[in-house]
Design a protein around this motif. Structure first.
Motif, short mmCIF file in Angstrom:
data_model
loop_
_atom_site.label_atom_id
_atom_site.label_comp_id
_atom_site.label_asym_id
_atom_site.label_seq_id
_atom_site.Cartn_x
_atom_site.Cartn_y
_atom_site.Cartn_z
N VAL A 46 -26.33 -24.60 -11.57
CA VAL A 46 -27.15 -24.20 -12.25
C VAL A 46 -28.30 -25.06 -12.49
CG1 VAL A 46 -27.88 -23.06 -14.58
CG2 VAL A 46 -25.74 -22.51 -13.38
N TRP A 47 -29.55 -24.76 -11.92
CA TRP A 47 -30.59 -26.00 -11.94
C TRP A 47 -31.60 -26.01 -13.26
CZ3 TRP A 47 -30.29 -29.72 -8.39
CH2 TRP A 47 -29.44 -29.56 -7.24
N ALA A 71 -32.54 -22.45 -14.73
CA ALA A 71 -32.05 -22.40 -16.04
C ALA A 71 -33.12 -23.05 -16.82
CB ALA A 71 -30.63 -22.94 -16.53
N SER A 72 -33.27 -22.71 -18.18
CA SER A 72 -34.37 -23.41 -19.23
C SER A 72 -33.71 -23.24 -20.56
CB SER A 72 -35.79 -22.73 -19.09
OG SER A 72 -35.58 -21.41 -19.73
N ALA A 122 -37.00 -20.26 -16.10
CA ALA A 122 -35.71 -20.19 -15.53
C ALA A 122 -35.97 -19.67 -14.25
CB ALA A 122 -34.48 -19.64 -16.33
N VAL A 123 -36.72 -18.48 -14.12
CA VAL A 123 -37.21 -18.12 -12.80
C VAL A 123 -37.95 -19.11 -11.78
CG1 VAL A 123 -38.37 -16.13 -11.74
CG2 VAL A 123 -37.15 -15.64 -13.85
N LEU A 124 -38.80 -19.70 -12.43
CA LEU A 124 -39.56 -20.86 -11.86
C LEU A 124 -38.55 -22.00 -11.05
CD1 LEU A 124 -42.57 -22.74 -13.35
CD2 LEU A 124 -40.63 -23.98 -12.51
N TRP A 181 -21.38 -27.86 -14.17
CA TRP A 181 -22.10 -26.90 -13.34
C TRP A 181 -23.64 -27.12 -13.73
CZ3 TRP A 181 -24.89 -24.48 -17.12
CH2 TRP A 181 -24.52 -24.67 -18.53
N LEU A 182 -24.23 -27.93 -14.44
CA LEU A 182 -25.64 -28.04 -14.82
C LEU A 182 -26.31 -29.28 -13.89
CD1 LEU A 182 -27.96 -26.69 -16.63
CD2 LEU A 182 -27.26 -28.35 -18.36
#
Length: 552
Positions: A66-67, A24-25, A146-148, A105-106
């Motif tokens: 979710v990271w 996530a971002s 977010a992909v990174l 969740w974060l």
């Protein structure tokens, strides 16, 4: 990209159900979610409270992690611009007005990175710029970021042993316990802050009048050149590892005063007095610049140092002068209660090395008195048989500085203008002679550091080798094990008291904030939970009720 709406919640829920790492971002007021491929990205508009609440509930119910890394935000106050990087959890809570529980969740990818790759704290491009991946991927948008993050977390998981992954996830849970405090901030005694700043300016004027030169101000290149030129007049140079002039604290500490004339040594200690004033003023102005309606919102980082020790930033509170701690105060109707683990570095050293002499001196009840008597024998005692306080103070400084990895030049400066480098070296040699098993343990760590293959900590957490050289290996081992022990004990206390009691964690001190009527109960809980043994060596401290203000 897919925007989450009431109509797309079901599709979003199905996407979450697939087994994948989710990154996530947060950019502005939008949360971007993605897996390790840029083919599917979901966007939550955090301004839409109803949809945000529904999406967050779907995330919480999914049981998925979710990271997210740091969130960078900019705040303008008049002409002043403040850029801060903070954990995504507190940032999202302030945007949405939701409690910490809604963001369970974060998870914090930075804590995961620091725990599994401790060497990244010294050279971590991703931490400085979340668009740059240490694996070679560069993000060009919040969706790419977010992909990174998903890719980074995947690599960290697959490239780390199971024991290390377990510790890292536990560290992330410990980090989450501080979200509420980061969200509501810390109250500041604004009147005291103004008075302290004025006092610093007065001291600066007095020092300038006394020395005939301003050695405090170092804001510009011209200021720093003026100070270096003044020092050069006495044959003193301060240079960094690259040979460039610097006023950094570590370089100042390492200046060798052995060959200086008495006039030059006097000038040096004038300079040190001025730098102390500068340090104090800089901290006060840092706190002032961070003020928002009488509060500061420091960013706590539980694993952000090479040893895994906790730090804070914007403003940094771990290096605040002890007599300035009273600037931070409890909220109305509440009090602060703390426990500071006693002599934790020597205790950890004794537990790890198995040095029986060191263990016996700890058990004596006054480690530094026992060590002083090993150094000086009968001459360490006065006529009544008690310890000479000066000898005890020197023994304490010598032991702790040696554990911190300091050399003879740094120790000599710590002990004051009357101590030569040769005398400091004799104290260091005396330490190793007094505790031979500790010396052997140090040598083993140094050998591992030279091979760049240090063993993991007892918890399974990876250990780093120091860029400063193998002389710091003992310090890294001691501080790393101390960090693990302290975090475990403080987390146990906060589980009893509740995470909303968390107020501050600095080095080996946990401070909690509770209603005044519950102060004694909190003190007892700290005393009960923050005690342990490592290889037969007790870790203890004395819990105390501080009152309305933080103090030592």
């Amino acid at each position: 990209m897919n925007t989450i709406t009431e109509q797309t919640l079901t599709e979003f829920s199905q996407w979450l159900a697939d087994r994948r790492v989710i990154g996530a971002s947060i950019a502005g007021e939008a949360l971007y979610l993605a897996d390790g491929t840029p083919t599917a990205t979901w966007i939550i508009d955090l301004r839409n409270r109803a949809v945000t609440a529904a999406a967050f509930k779907v995330l919480a119910d999914s049981g998925r992690k979710v990271w997210c890394g740091r969130v960078t935000s900019t705040r303008y106050t008049g002409t002043h611009r403040t850029v801060r990087a903070e954990h995504a959890g507190p940032y999202a809570m302030r945007l949405t007005g939701q409690r910490a529980e809604a963001h369970s969740w974060l998870w914090d990818a930075s804590t995961l990175l620091h725990t599994l790759r401790p060497f990244s704290t010294t050279d971590n491009r991703w931490e400085r710029d979340p668009r740059i991946d240490p694996l070679g991927f560069t993000a060009t948008s919040p969706a790419d970021a977010a992909v990174l993050t998903a890719r980074l977390v995947t690599e960290l998981h697959t490239g780390s042993p199971a024991a290390a992954r377990k510790v890292a996830l536990h560290s992330c849970q410990q980090q989450a316990m501080w979200r509420h405090r980061e969200q509501i901030g810390w109250r500041v005694d604004v009147d005291k802050l103004r008075a302290e700043i004025e006092s610093c300016y007065t001291s600066k004027r007095q020092l300038t009048d006394e020395f005939g030169i301003d050695l405090v101000t170092a804001a510009t290149a011209a200021d720093r050149a003026r100070i270096h030129n003044w020092l050069a007049g006495y044959g003193i140079e301060i240079r960094d590892q690259h040979g460039d002039p610097t006023l950094a604290r570590n370089a100042i500490d390492e200046v060798n005063l052995t060959d200086l004339t008495s006039e030059a040594r006097d000038a040096w200690w004038k300079f040190r007095r001025a730098r102390s004033n500068y340090s104090r003023m800089a901290k006060l102005l840092e706190i002032k610049s961070a003020l928002q309606n009488g509060r500061i919102y420091t960013h706590l980082q539980l694993r952000a140092t090479i040893t895994g020790r906790s730090t804070s930033a914007r403003p940094a509170l771990q290096n605040i002068h002890r007599d300035l701690r009273g600037l931070l105060i409890a909220d109305r109707g509440k009090v602060l209660v703390s426990l500071d683990l006693s002599t934790i570095e020597p205790r950890i050293a004794a537990a790890l090395s198995g040095d029986q002499r060191l263990a016996a001196d700890i058990a004596s009840g006054d480690l530094y008195t026992s060590f002083a008597r090993r150094l000086w024998g009968a001459s360490a005692s006065d006529e009544a048989g008690g310890i000479i306080q000066e000898h005890r103070d020197i023994a304490k400084t010598a032991m702790l500085q040696t554990f911190y990895g300091s050399g003879s030049a740094t120790l000599a400066q710590r002990l004051g203008p009357d101590t030569t480098v040769a005398t400091a070296q004799q104290l260091i040699d005396g330490l190793w002679a007094a505790y031979p098993q500790l010396r052997s343990f140090r040598d083993q760590l140094n050998a591992a550091a030279r091979r760049r293959r240090p063993d993991p900590y007892a918890s399974g957490r990876p250990s780093a080798y120091s860029p400063r050289g193998d002389h710091a290996a003992l310090n890294i081992r001691i501080q790393g094990e101390a960090a693990d022990a302290f975090l475990e004990l403080s987390s146990a206390a906060l589980h009893r008291l509740g995470p909303r009691a968390a107020w501050l964690s600095v080095f080996d001190e946990l401070v909690v904030e509770v209603p005044e009527a519950h102060a004694e109960q909190a003190r007892q809980i700290l005393q009960e939970t923050m005690c342990a043994q490592i290889n037969g060596i007790p870790l203890t401290g004395q819990a105390q009720i501080l009152g309305a203000a933080w103090r030592k």
